[in-house]
Design a protein around this motif. Structure first.
Motif, PDB file in Angstrom:
ATOM      1  N   CYS A   1      22.334 -10.668  33.197  1.00 31.94           N
ATOM      2  CA  CYS A   1      21.763 -10.090  34.425  1.00 31.94           C
ATOM      3  C   CYS A   1      22.695  -9.016  34.962  1.00 31.94           C
ATOM      4  CB  CYS A   1      21.592 -11.156  35.511  1.00 31.94           C
ATOM      5  SG  CYS A   1      20.707 -12.645  35.012  1.00 31.94           S
ATOM      6  N   ARG A   2      22.116  -8.062  35.654  1.00 29.22           N
ATOM      7  CA  ARG A   2      22.931  -7.064  36.364  1.00 29.22           C
ATOM      8  C   ARG A   2      22.151  -6.572  37.573  1.00 29.22           C
ATOM      9  NH1 ARG A   2      21.206  -1.972  36.067  1.00 29.22           N
ATOM     10  NH2 ARG A   2      19.815  -1.368  34.365  1.00 29.22           N
ATOM     11  N   ARG A   3      22.877  -6.284  38.632  1.00 31.86           N
ATOM     12  CA  ARG A   3      22.254  -5.754  39.838  1.00 31.86           C
ATOM     13  C   ARG A   3      21.789  -4.320  39.600  1.00 31.86           C
ATOM     14  NH1 ARG A   3      21.198  -7.220  45.286  1.00 31.86           N
ATOM     15  NH2 ARG A   3      21.925  -9.366  45.598  1.00 31.86           N
TER      16      ARG A   3
ATOM     17  N   ARG B   1      22.335 -16.810  34.861  1.00 33.82           N
ATOM     18  CA  ARG B   1      23.545 -16.609  34.057  1.00 33.82           C
ATOM     19  C   ARG B   1      24.034 -17.928  33.468  1.00 33.82           C
ATOM     20  NH1 ARG B   1      24.490 -13.114  38.569  1.00 33.82           N
ATOM     21  NH2 ARG B   1      24.417 -10.914  37.937  1.00 33.82           N
TER      22      ARG B   1
ATOM     23  N   GLY C   1      20.236 -15.376  40.390  1.00 35.88           N
ATOM     24  CA  GLY C   1      21.060 -14.709  39.396  1.00 35.88           C
ATOM     25  C   GLY C   1      22.105 -15.646  38.810  1.00 35.88           C
ATOM     26  N   ARG C   2      22.728 -16.442  39.662  1.00 35.86           N
ATOM     27  CA  ARG C   2      23.726 -17.397  39.167  1.00 35.86           C
ATOM     28  C   ARG C   2      23.080 -18.416  38.230  1.00 35.86           C
ATOM     29  NH1 ARG C   2      25.598 -16.870  44.526  1.00 35.86           N
ATOM     30  NH2 ARG C   2      24.449 -18.745  45.190  1.00 35.86           N
TER      31      ARG C   2
ATOM     32  N   ASP D   1      18.863 -10.810  49.567  1.00 36.70           N
ATOM     33  CA  ASP D   1      20.123 -10.926  48.830  1.00 36.70           C
ATOM     34  C   ASP D   1      20.526 -12.365  48.504  1.00 36.70           C
ATOM     35  OD1 ASP D   1      20.889  -8.226  48.437  1.00 36.70           O
ATOM     36  OD2 ASP D   1      21.447  -8.074  50.549  1.00 36.70           O
ATOM     37  N   ALA D   2      20.501 -13.258  49.487  1.00 39.99           N
ATOM     38  CA  ALA D   2      21.008 -14.621  49.251  1.00 39.99           C
ATOM     39  C   ALA D   2      20.224 -15.359  48.175  1.00 39.99           C
ATOM     40  CB  ALA D   2      21.038 -15.408  50.565  1.00 39.99           C
TER      41      ALA D   2
ATOM     42  N   LEU E   1      17.447  -7.251  40.684  1.00 39.34           N
ATOM     43  CA  LEU E   1      18.261  -7.810  39.621  1.00 39.34           C
ATOM     44  C   LEU E   1      17.549  -7.630  38.287  1.00 39.34           C
ATOM     45  CD1 LEU E   1      20.851  -9.661  39.059  1.00 39.34           C
ATOM     46  CD2 LEU E   1      19.205 -11.552  39.014  1.00 39.34           C
TER      47      LEU E   1
ATOM     48  N   ASP F   1      20.807 -13.703  44.768  1.00 43.27           N
ATOM     49  CA  ASP F   1      22.103 -14.037  44.181  1.00 43.27           C
ATOM     50  C   ASP F   1      22.092 -15.443  43.587  1.00 43.27           C
ATOM     51  OD1 ASP F   1      23.179 -11.583  44.804  1.00 43.27           O
ATOM     52  OD2 ASP F   1      24.107 -12.261  46.678  1.00 43.27           O
TER      53      ASP F   1
END
Length: 346
Positions: free
Chosen positions: A189-191, A183, A179-180, A172-173, A138, A176
């Motif tokens: 953010c961007r993958r 934001r 990342g949330r 991943d979990a 990320l 993510d």
């Protein structure tokens, strides 16, 4: 400007996240040196080479280009082949700086590894990493200090690309979830295109035993300084001779910005990105030396995927810019696309 007064050239070789469908394919079959170098890699890959080549050239690849078995070997091959192409035109770099798998491509280009040995090392790496747990990366428009309070579990800083461009890596979990949270706190953010958690502890088990594979191949002294994005300094004899240094690269964080600062601290350069996209060029343009105009940036390929003609047009335009910067371009290979390093770079 004459060659005697031209900025020295430094080649920038991109890594994971730069890959895309048919990257640099417009030069294949059009530029003989590039074509030969790619074909040599596919031949060295044995039975895996054919499917790799087919996916690289396909409009709809069978295997996702972001999968480790495609992104890593094809990035290595394209970076190395583009480097060979630049050298064949008589450009004599003063330094190389690779990002992630780009460092291995740079090391092969500089003569640390024989290209065929390097291909075998890349294939060994992807076989190991393909068995690793899934994960991702990320990119966050923030400093390492700003993201630190959000890190947890196996999510770590995987790359420092610029003062406010940090890449996180992990499963991943939790990635993510972080990342949330970022934001919600107002960070952009961007993958990163990746199906693996490169440069994080997630890959540690998969890399066990890789040092023995590196120990089994000859490693030479580079014909030109290779600035490492893992130490933020030129490769030393100790780095080159240590198999663990190379084996741990998929796990270790990438320190691209500190490495770029170290490179430009030696003097201004013409930074030439030899790889797909223009990701490293965009980062390099943020450096004060480039912003004030004392250093400059040239990209060999388009910023985004496009038709074959776009690759060829970008390559020709890059050659014109390199020539305009005082570096004569023309011949320079031994007839088979092999780099002929001058004494000034040895």
């Amino acid at each position: 400007m004459t060659a005697a007064h031209a900025l020295p050239v430094a080649l920038l070789l991109p890594g994971q996240g730069s890959q895309h469908r048919r990257m640099a394919a417009g030069l294949y079959g059009h530029e003989p040196v590039f074509t030969e170098a790619m074909d040599e890699f596919f031949a060295a890959a044995g039975a895996e080479g054919g499917p790799m080549r087919d996916d690289w050239l396909a409009e709809l690849p069978v295997t996702d280009m972001d999968h480790v078995t495609r992104s890593q070997p094809l990035l290595f091959a394209v970076d190395h082949a583009l480097g060979r192409l630049v050298l064949s035109r008589g450009v004599r770099p003063a330094a190389l700086l690779g990002h992630s798998i780009g460092e291995l491509a740079g090391a092969a280009l500089a003569g640390v590894f024989d290209p065929r040995d390097a291909a075998g090392l890349v294939l060994d790496r992807i076989r190991r990493l393909a068995a690793a747990p899934p994960g991702g990366m990320l990119a966050v428009a923030a400093s390492t200090q700003e993201v630190a309070p959000y890190l947890s579990g196996d999510v770590v800083v995987g790359a420092v690309n610029a003062p406010r461009q940090t890449v996180l890596a992990g499963p991943d979990a939790p990635l993510d979830a972080i990342g949330r949270a970022l934001r919600e706190a107002g960070f952009v953010c961007r993958r990163v295109p990746s199906l693996s958690a490169f440069h994080s502890p997630v890959l540690e088990p998969a890399c066990r035993g890789a040092a023995e594979r590196f120990a089994a191949v000859r490693r030479g002294r580079p014909a030109v300084p290779v600035h490492s994005a893992y130490t933020a300094a030129p490769l030393t004899e100790s780095d080159i001779d240590d198999p663990r240094f190379w084996a741990r690269q998929p796990v270790a964080p990438v320190l691209f910005w500190p490495a770029l600062e170290g490179l430009l601290a030696t003097g201004d350069h013409l930074l030439v990105e030899v790889g797909p996209g223009q990701g490293l060029s965009q980062l390099a343009r943020r450096h004060p030396a480039v912003r004030r105009g004392s250093s400059a940036v040239v990209s060999l390929l388009p910023a985004r995927p496009g038709p074959p003609e776009a690759d060829r047009a970008a390559w020709e335009a890059a050659l014109e810019r390199i020539a305009a910067a005082g570096h004569p371009v023309g011949g320079g290979s031994d007839g088979r696309g092999r780099p002929q390093w001058s004494a000034a770079t040895g």
